[in-house]
Design an enzyme around this catalytic site. Structure first.
Site, mmCIF file in Angstrom:
data_model
loop_
_atom_site.group_PDB
_atom_site.id
_atom_site.type_symbol
_atom_site.label_atom_id
_atom_site.label_comp_id
_atom_site.label_asym_id
_atom_site.label_seq_id
_atom_site.Cartn_x
_atom_site.Cartn_y
_atom_site.Cartn_z
ATOM 1 N N CYS A 86 0.835 -1.204 0.000
ATOM 2 C CA CYS A 86 0.000 0.000 0.000
ATOM 3 C C CYS A 86 0.876 1.263 0.000
ATOM 4 O O CYS A 86 1.548 1.540 -0.979
ATOM 5 C CB CYS A 86 -0.981 -0.041 1.163
ATOM 6 S SG CYS A 86 -2.371 1.109 0.982
ATOM 7 N N HIS A 181 -3.633 -5.289 0.668
ATOM 8 C CA HIS A 181 -3.080 -5.734 1.953
ATOM 9 C C HIS A 181 -3.092 -7.267 2.039
ATOM 10 O O HIS A 181 -4.130 -7.862 2.349
ATOM 11 C CB HIS A 181 -3.885 -5.143 3.113
ATOM 12 C CG HIS A 181 -3.661 -3.677 3.299
ATOM 13 N ND1 HIS A 181 -2.627 -3.169 4.050
ATOM 14 C CD2 HIS A 181 -4.329 -2.602 2.792
ATOM 15 C CE1 HIS A 181 -2.668 -1.845 4.025
ATOM 16 N NE2 HIS A 181 -3.684 -1.475 3.267
ATOM 17 N N GLU A 183 -1.733 -9.027 4.320
ATOM 18 C CA GLU A 183 -1.644 -9.469 5.711
ATOM 19 C C GLU A 183 -3.001 -9.682 6.364
ATOM 20 O O GLU A 183 -3.092 -10.350 7.400
ATOM 21 C CB GLU A 183 -0.822 -8.469 6.540
ATOM 22 C CG GLU A 183 -1.477 -7.122 6.777
ATOM 23 C CD GLU A 183 -1.243 -6.101 5.662
ATOM 24 O OE1 GLU A 183 -1.376 -4.895 5.939
ATOM 25 O OE2 GLU A 183 -0.938 -6.521 4.526
#
Length: 524
Positions: A86, A181, A183
């Site tokens: 990001c 993202h 994660e």
């Protein structure tokens, strides 16, 4: 043969992302050691860390402003693989000669990613396949800027309807950027994408396992303390339990456990802790009655930071006194990685102290005991895995966390005996009902808070002014972020009814519906 669990390591540079700690946990889950450092950390620290790969986190700022945070320029010159996520992708693109612009339509939430070149990061990974045979991935977006022009040497490796450059790569230099993202759980294949970077691109060997962590901790404790004794403070929580168990496994009868009865523990907690640790550890446990000492030190103190520091200092003084009697030189503490992160400040002052943990920033500078902190590198979920591997009972491992300063920081303002007694009763009722209703293990932490304000109520036929109790329950994985627990209204009504009717000094009960962030889990 003992493994070097720190030999292969990933550095995560934090640009202020709410997900930065989550990235670290994902890398640890892959089996590789990592550390989280502020993005403005100095060059010497990064070189000393000697990472096999670097991840640039997301962040709330915009690259298009001149004063915003940048990655240290030298990391792009040391031959180390870099993954930007990001904001991390945007600043990498900008710093290496690309362009970043505000997007006409910000992307927040689910998006479908079309993979243009699956090499390295996306190899063999897909959620679906397009009619043209291209891999499609469900990903989570949260950005208002986009890379509008690639830096020299990069190519687009994925796109979405709103982001033509949703992923980029310079394969020669091993630089990669992801606008989404990986994660978060909302990106189902995110774990595999990160594993491709950590294992295949950075060529890390996954030595960070529970078994190897235990072996390394035992070896480290043995090398540090030799034949000397170690004193470990017990609190009834998982951190101190695992610390004590590791130390005992390393040095056996050289361990002395001390339970400090501060008067600020939960209802009947002293007896429960003594029973558990004598039964499961088989270790010598000394119980020190320090109630008067703590109350005297906290008298007139209302500032939360001061209360934490006073608690930390009093704990250390008690341990030092016991250590002198026993000729002990070492103090074992259950400090964990989130304690270190939350108590840290960057050298430039850009970081902010959220709160000082009594076993990190609250320790006195003139402490006589030497510290040993075997859990200092671990997240809470890693500590629990260690505890289970070490054979501790599940009820203890999954017991809700309890702060070192105890009820002192669950009483807003000054602490006194009346407030403590009221809070102990309210907290016990809340926890009892959670267990009876099978909600206790559905939430990660729950407790009552005492508010030293009086609110009007009616008891019998008379007006009644009583204190306010706030109830707090949250759900979390790593305690770095948390969501308030949406407990049934009928359940909360039952708890409220019991507290108001069984504790005559209380006239009102409220429920805390605030996430972390913006709030912390504890009220102080």
């Amino acid at each position: 043969m003992l493994k070097d669990i720190h030999q292969h390591r990933i550095l995560i540079l934090d640009f202020g992302s709410q997900y930065a700690q989550l990235i670290a946990r994902r890398v640890r889950e892959i089996g590789v050691y990592c550390e989280l450092m502020p993005c403005d950390i100095d060059e010497e620290t990064i070189r000393d860390f000697n990472p096999h790969g670097i991840i640039l986190s997301g962040g709330p700022e915009t690259v298009t402003l001149s004063h915003t945070l940048r990655a240290p320029a030298f990391i792009f010159e040391i031959g180390c693989p870099v993954l930007g996520i990001c904001y991390g992708m945007q600043t990498m693109a900008y710093q290496l000669g690309g362009k970043v612009n505000r997007t006409a339509k910000a992307e927040f939430g689910h998006a479908q990613l079309r993979v243009l070149n699956p090499a390295f990061l996306f190899d063999g990974i897909e959620d679906q396949v397009s009619p043209q045979g291209e891999p499609l991935l469900d990903v989570w977006m949260s950005h208002g800027d986009i890379v509008s022009e690639l830096p020299p040497g990069f190519e687009a490796t994925a796109c979405t309807d709103n982001s033509p450059l949703a992923a980029m790569a310079d394969f020669k230099r091993r630089f990669f950027g992801l606008q989404f993202h990986p994660e978060v759980t909302h990106t189902p294949q995110g774990h595999r994408i990160l594993a491709h970077f950590v294992i295949h691109i950075c060529q890390c060997i996954p030595n960070w396992t529970t078994k190897h962590i235990i072996e390394d901790s035992i070896r480290d404790i043995q090398e540090k303390v030799g034949k000397e004794q170690v004193i470990v403070g017990l609190s009834g929580g998982v951190d101190s339990a695992v610390t004590a168990t590791l130390v005992r496994k390393a040095i056996g009868d050289q361990l002395v456990c001390v339970l400090v009865d501060t008067g600020l523990l939960r209802l009947n907690e002293v007896d429960e802790v003594l029973n558990v640790f004598q039964k499961h550890l088989g270790a010598k446990v000394i119980c020190v009655d320090a109630k008067d000492r703590f109350m005297k030190a906290l008298k007139g103190i209302s500032d939360p930071e001061e209360k934490r520091k006073i608690a930390g200092e009093q704990f250390i003084r008690v341990f030092e006194e016991q250590a002198k009697k026993l000729n002990v030189k070492w103090l074992g503490q259950g400090t964990i990685y989130p304690d270190v992160i939350e108590s840290a400040k960057t050298k430039t002052g850009k970081g902010h102290i959220i709160k000082t943990h009594h076993n990190v920033g609250g320790l006195p500078l003139n402490m006589e005991l030497k510290l040993i902190e075997p859990l200092r590198e671990l997240f809470k979920d890693e500590v629990r895995k260690l505890g289970l591997e070490l054979g501790l009972p599940a009820d203890l491992i999954y017991r809700h966390p309890f702060p070192g300063p105890g009820l002192a920081i669950r009483i807003l303002g000054e602490v006194n005996a009346e407030y403590i007694n009221i809070l102990k009763q309210a907290d016990a009722i809340f926890i009892e009902e959670l267990k009876k209703s099978d909600y206790y293990h559905q939430v990660s932490q729950a407790f009552a808070v005492f508010m030293p304000l009086k609110s009007v109520g009616v008891k019998g036929d008379a007006r009644h002014y009583g204190y306010i109790i706030a109830l707090r329950a949250v759900k979390t994985v790593d305690f770095m972020t948390a969501q308030w627990a949406d407990l049934p209204h009928e359940f909360l009504s039952k708890v409220s009814h019991r507290i108001v009717n069984e504790i005559k000094e209380v006239s009102r009960v409220v429920y805390d519906m605030t996430n972390k962030p913006p709030a912390t889990i504890e009220w102080e």
